[in-house]
Scaffold this motif. Structure first.
Motif, PDB file in Angstrom:
ATOM      1  N   ILE A  52      21.874  37.601 -19.918  1.00 54.70           N
ATOM      2  CA  ILE A  52      22.656  38.306 -18.903  1.00 54.70           C
ATOM      3  C   ILE A  52      22.244  37.789 -17.545  1.00 54.70           C
ATOM      4  O   ILE A  52      21.082  37.868 -17.177  1.00 54.70           O
ATOM      5  N   ASN A  53      23.192  37.259 -16.793  1.00 53.99           N
ATOM      6  CA  ASN A  53      22.824  36.797 -15.453  1.00 53.99           C
ATOM      7  C   ASN A  53      22.946  37.931 -14.457  1.00 53.99           C
ATOM      8  O   ASN A  53      23.575  38.947 -14.701  1.00 53.99           O
ATOM      9  N   ARG A  54      22.309  37.769 -13.295  1.00 52.19           N
ATOM     10  CA  ARG A  54      22.203  38.867 -12.351  1.00 52.19           C
ATOM     11  C   ARG A  54      23.538  39.282 -11.775  1.00 52.19           C
ATOM     12  O   ARG A  54      23.768  40.438 -11.485  1.00 52.19           O
ATOM     13  N   TRP A  59      17.825  48.075 -11.352  1.00 54.76           N
ATOM     14  CA  TRP A  59      18.710  47.269 -12.195  1.00 54.76           C
ATOM     15  C   TRP A  59      18.080  45.887 -12.247  1.00 54.76           C
ATOM     16  O   TRP A  59      17.402  45.463 -11.310  1.00 54.76           O
ATOM     17  N   SER A  60      18.295  45.164 -13.319  1.00 58.41           N
ATOM     18  CA  SER A  60      17.688  43.837 -13.414  1.00 58.41           C
ATOM     19  C   SER A  60      18.308  43.056 -14.560  1.00 58.41           C
ATOM     20  O   SER A  60      18.728  43.634 -15.566  1.00 58.41           O
ATOM     21  N   GLY A  61      18.343  41.751 -14.397  1.00 56.57           N
ATOM     22  CA  GLY A  61      18.709  40.853 -15.478  1.00 56.57           C
ATOM     23  C   GLY A  61      17.474  40.546 -16.309  1.00 56.57           C
ATOM     24  O   GLY A  61      16.375  41.059 -16.053  1.00 56.57           O
ATOM     25  N   ASP A  62      17.635  39.694 -17.297  1.00 57.90           N
ATOM     26  CA  ASP A  62      16.533  39.412 -18.217  1.00 57.90           C
ATOM     27  C   ASP A  62      15.297  38.883 -17.501  1.00 57.90           C
ATOM     28  O   ASP A  62      14.180  39.373 -17.717  1.00 57.90           O
ATOM     29  N   ALA A  63      15.482  37.862 -16.660  1.00 58.20           N
ATOM     30  CA  ALA A  63      14.332  37.249 -15.987  1.00 58.20           C
ATOM     31  C   ALA A  63      13.671  38.237 -15.035  1.00 58.20           C
ATOM     32  O   ALA A  63      12.439  38.291 -14.937  1.00 58.20           O
ATOM     33  N   GLU A  64      14.480  39.032 -14.341  1.00 59.06           N
ATOM     34  CA  GLU A  64      13.922  40.014 -13.411  1.00 59.06           C
ATOM     35  C   GLU A  64      13.131  41.086 -14.143  1.00 59.06           C
ATOM     36  O   GLU A  64      12.055  41.502 -13.692  1.00 59.06           O
ATOM     37  N   ASP A  92       8.071  43.636 -15.319  1.00 60.91           N
ATOM     38  CA  ASP A  92       7.118  44.093 -16.327  1.00 60.91           C
ATOM     39  C   ASP A  92       5.744  43.458 -16.112  1.00 60.91           C
ATOM     40  O   ASP A  92       4.711  44.117 -16.282  1.00 60.91           O
ATOM     41  N   ALA A  93       5.738  42.178 -15.742  1.00 66.81           N
ATOM     42  CA  ALA A  93       4.467  41.481 -15.510  1.00 66.81           C
ATOM     43  C   ALA A  93       3.739  42.059 -14.298  1.00 66.81           C
ATOM     44  O   ALA A  93       2.518  42.258 -14.323  1.00 66.81           O
ATOM     45  N   ALA A 115       9.606  33.016 -11.131  1.00 63.24           N
ATOM     46  CA  ALA A 115      10.182  33.332 -12.439  1.00 63.24           C
ATOM     47  C   ALA A 115      11.670  33.645 -12.370  1.00 63.24           C
ATOM     48  O   ALA A 115      12.399  33.425 -13.341  1.00 63.24           O
ATOM     49  N   THR A 116      12.136  34.143 -11.223  1.00 64.15           N
ATOM     50  CA  THR A 116      13.514  34.633 -11.133  1.00 64.15           C
ATOM     51  C   THR A 116      14.456  33.741 -10.333  1.00 64.15           C
ATOM     52  O   THR A 116      15.666  33.956 -10.345  1.00 64.15           O
ATOM     53  N   GLY A 117      13.918  32.772  -9.589  1.00 64.29           N
ATOM     54  CA  GLY A 117      14.774  31.955  -8.744  1.00 64.29           C
ATOM     55  C   GLY A 117      15.232  32.692  -7.510  1.00 64.29           C
ATOM     56  O   GLY A 117      16.256  32.335  -6.906  1.00 64.29           O
ATOM     57  N   GLU A 118      14.495  33.712  -7.110  1.00 66.22           N
ATOM     58  CA  GLU A 118      14.795  34.440  -5.886  1.00 66.22           C
ATOM     59  C   GLU A 118      13.800  34.050  -4.805  1.00 66.22           C
ATOM     60  O   GLU A 118      12.798  33.394  -5.083  1.00 66.22           O
ATOM     61  N   LEU A 119      14.068  34.447  -3.577  1.00 62.12           N
ATOM     62  CA  LEU A 119      13.317  33.931  -2.441  1.00 62.12           C
ATOM     63  C   LEU A 119      12.345  34.958  -1.877  1.00 62.12           C
ATOM     64  O   LEU A 119      12.632  36.153  -1.866  1.00 62.12           O
TER      65      LEU A 119
END
Length: 442
Positions: free
Chosen positions: A3-5, A55-60, A65-66, A358-362
């Motif tokens: 699932i993408n964001r 709310w979050s996608g798989d990577a988020e 969780d980490a 991990a998420t490709g966010e900034l």
């Protein structure tokens, strides 16, 4: 299925805050000071359970969780229970919790929605947790996103912003060379010339580009307004300033995307055709897209074609949009001390770096904007987004984090659709927008 964001954000009704869900009207059932639960006490070991709504996608989700596991290890007396809900129902979910007198200790909120919460005195003031030195660690414009009436509420956790992904084969066929830095970014005239060249090469197989203003993203049109030197609001952040020469220039230029057939009509602001699907599907040569879409796009493209990234075009100045989210704590949460401690932990350099990679966010910390982050997906592309994010100014952040911005975003969606597809003139559109903006701030 991955699932993408974008799918998460637009789940359900697919309209997010711009649909005017509740405007946080339900946040009036606040407890009195005597009812506020006590925290664990200054100096004592933190104890208790925190609830974290997001709310979050798989990577988020994996990244959150980490971070939570690391926090619990450092604070063994605290546990954090995560409640993941669709973005489309996040405000309804939160309203019901506040009305019942049982708000979550922590929750995620987008920058374009945060003003609805900060203005209603339901969030925890974290002034005592973040002193001047800690505040100075953040990019100034991004810290402004969580400040209301001079006080900070929550933390700017991460951002996403728009840059351009382009197909190498299309650029080669059109004789185009992509700019590689903000200094080399195309002017609007150069971008228009490139679009004409691409239209002459790709013909029926592809269109020159797609822009990412669909659905709740209508506010991303403001990048063009900011590039032209304009603003939505005057300095008082209530008076409309959009009906200006800069506003007219930005609107007429973006209308030309449709009249010149550089973009498809089914990619306008109320469309359900999005940049990630269009670009990966091969129907466009360029896609204005957020960095959070890169993992999904890269997985979808695989080896079908090569692509690169380049900055947004510029006019009077360079500009982009403020996407991303803050994490905030409820003022009347059950354990505000532990909640504030988690917010501080969440934006520590190590945790923010791990999350963003991990998420490709900034990141929002100054130290990480210049660091060599090891993004898990296409780090070569991500450098462009990191650089593009530096064009987001404190003044522009204030414009999109005001309490009335959800109403402004809804007006943008409605009026831009009329301008792009309904034949409304720039003059009529700007007049209507100015009226709506003025009314929203009244």
């Amino acid at each position: 299925m991955t699932i993408n964001r974008r799918q998460v954000l637009l789940g359900g009704l697919g309209l997010g805050a711009s649909a005017g869900l509740t405007a946080c009207a339900g946040l009036t059932g606040k407890k009195s000071a005597s009812d506020t639960p006590s925290s664990s006490g200054s100096g004592a070991a933190l104890q208790g359970q925190l609830t974290f709504v997001n709310w979050s996608g798989d990577a988020e989700k994996k990244a959150f969780d980490a971070v939570i596991a690391a926090f619990q290890k450092a604070n063994p007396g605290v546990t954090i229970k995560t409640d993941t809900v669709p973005y489309a129902s996040i405000q309804t979910n939160l309203d019901s919790r506040f009305q019942a007198g049982n708000p979550p200790d922590l929750f995620r909120v987008s920058y374009i929605d945060i003003g609805q919460y900060t203005s209603q005195d339901v969030l925890l003031d974290v002034s005592s947790t973040f002193d001047a030195a800690k505040i100075d660690a953040f990019v100034p414009g991004l810290w402004e996103g969580i400040v209301y009436d001079g006080k900070p509420y929550g933390v700017p956790h991460q951002i996403d912003t728009t840059a351009i992904l382009y197909r190498l084969d299309a650029f080669e066929a059109a004789g185009l060379t992509a700019p590689t830095s903000l200094e080399e970014a195309w002017t609007w005239e150069q971008f228009a010339d490139a679009s004409r060249k691409l239209a002459g090469v790709v013909k029926g197989k592809q269109l020159p580009f797609i822009y990412d203003w669909q659905s709740a993203g209508a506010y991303r049109w403001l990048s063009w307004l900011f590039q032209a030197g304009g603003n939505v609001l005057a300095e008082d952040l209530k008076t409309a300033a959009i009906n200006s020469d800069a506003g007219r220039k930005a609107l007429e230029f973006t209308q030309s995307f449709f009249t010149n057939n550089w973009v498809a009509r089914n990619t306008s602001v109320k469309s359900a055709t999005y940049p990630d699907a269009a670009f990966a599907g091969g129907t466009v040569a360029m896609a204005f897209a957020g960095d959070f879409l890169v993992p999904f796009i890269d997985d979808s493209v695989k080896k079908k074609f090569e692509y690169g990234s380049m900055p947004m075009p510029k006019d009077v100045t360079a500009a982009s949009d403020l996407g991303g989210n803050a994490i905030v704590a409820a003022k009347d949460g059950k354990n505000t001390e532990a909640a504030a401690k988690f917010l501080e932990f969440l934006v520590s350099e190590e945790q923010q770096q791990t999350y963003c990679e991990a998420t490709g966010e900034l990141p929002t910390l100054k130290s990480l904007t210049t660091a060599d982050l090891k993004f898990q997906t296409r780090p070569d592309l991500m450098r462009t987004f990191v650089e593009q994010a530096t064009t987001i100014t404190p003044e522009q952040v204030k414009q999109v984090t005001v309490p009335q911005f959800a109403k402004i975003n809804a007006a943008l969606q409605s009026e831009l659709e009329k301008a792009f597809l309904g034949g409304a003139s720039a003059e009529d559109t700007l007049t209507a927008l100015a009226t709506a903006v003025q009314k929203a701030g009244a």
